[in-house]
Design a protein around this motif. Structure first.
Motif, PDB file in Angstrom:
ATOM      1  N   SER A  73       0.759  -1.351  -0.112  1.00 20.34           N
ATOM      2  CA  SER A  73      -0.037   0.189  -0.053  1.00 20.34           C
ATOM      3  C   SER A  73       1.030   1.271   0.064  1.00 20.34           C
ATOM      4  O   SER A  73       1.964   1.230   0.396  1.00 20.34           O
ATOM      5  N   CYS A 120      -2.025   7.793  -1.003  1.00 20.12           N
ATOM      6  CA  CYS A 120      -2.448   8.796  -2.129  1.00 20.12           C
ATOM      7  C   CYS A 120      -2.264  10.434  -1.561  1.00 20.12           C
ATOM      8  O   CYS A 120      -2.738  10.581  -0.684  1.00 20.12           O
ATOM      9  N   ARG A 145      -3.587   3.351  -0.628  1.00 18.28           N
ATOM     10  CA  ARG A 145      -4.172   2.391  -1.847  1.00 18.28           C
ATOM     11  C   ARG A 145      -3.466   1.174  -2.182  1.00 18.28           C
ATOM     12  O   ARG A 145      -2.004   1.517  -2.286  1.00 18.28           O
ATOM     13  N   CYS A 159      -3.585   5.809  -7.368  1.00 21.65           N
ATOM     14  CA  CYS A 159      -4.930   6.005  -6.685  1.00 21.65           C
ATOM     15  C   CYS A 159      -6.043   5.975  -7.939  1.00 21.65           C
ATOM     16  O   CYS A 159      -6.028   7.040  -8.738  1.00 21.65           O
ATOM     17  N   SER A 195      -9.362   6.188  -7.738  1.00 15.05           N
ATOM     18  CA  SER A 195     -10.226   7.214  -7.201  1.00 15.05           C
ATOM     19  C   SER A 195     -10.012   8.554  -7.683  1.00 15.05           C
ATOM     20  O   SER A 195     -10.854   9.384  -8.204  1.00 15.05           O
TER      21      SER A 195
END
Length: 66
Positions: free
Chosen positions: A8, A11, A18, A42, A44
């Motif tokens: 991970s 972000c 993420r 990321c 999103s």
């Protein structure tokens, strides 16, 4: 071909961790040994960034690099 390595990375836009799945373990080891940049993403935010020094150190530990 080595197995995928998941890790991970936070972000910088949304501040959420993420999960990164784009690299194989052998590829990450080579990038770390060479001091090359490791990119995170990321979905999103549609944001790319370089993995931080702290996250790189975590990667070294998780990949059991000596």
């Amino acid at each position: 071909m080595s197995p995928p390595a998941t890790f991970s990375s936070e972000c910088p836009r949304c501040g959420k961790d993420r999960m990164q799945t784009a690299y194989e373990a052998d590829e990450l080891i080579e990038l770390l040994r060479a001091g090359s940049e490791i990119e995170a993403y990321c979905a999103s935010c549609d944001e790319h960034w370089q993995v931080s020094t702290e996250e790189r150190a975590d990667l070294v530990r998780s990949l059991s690099m000596k």
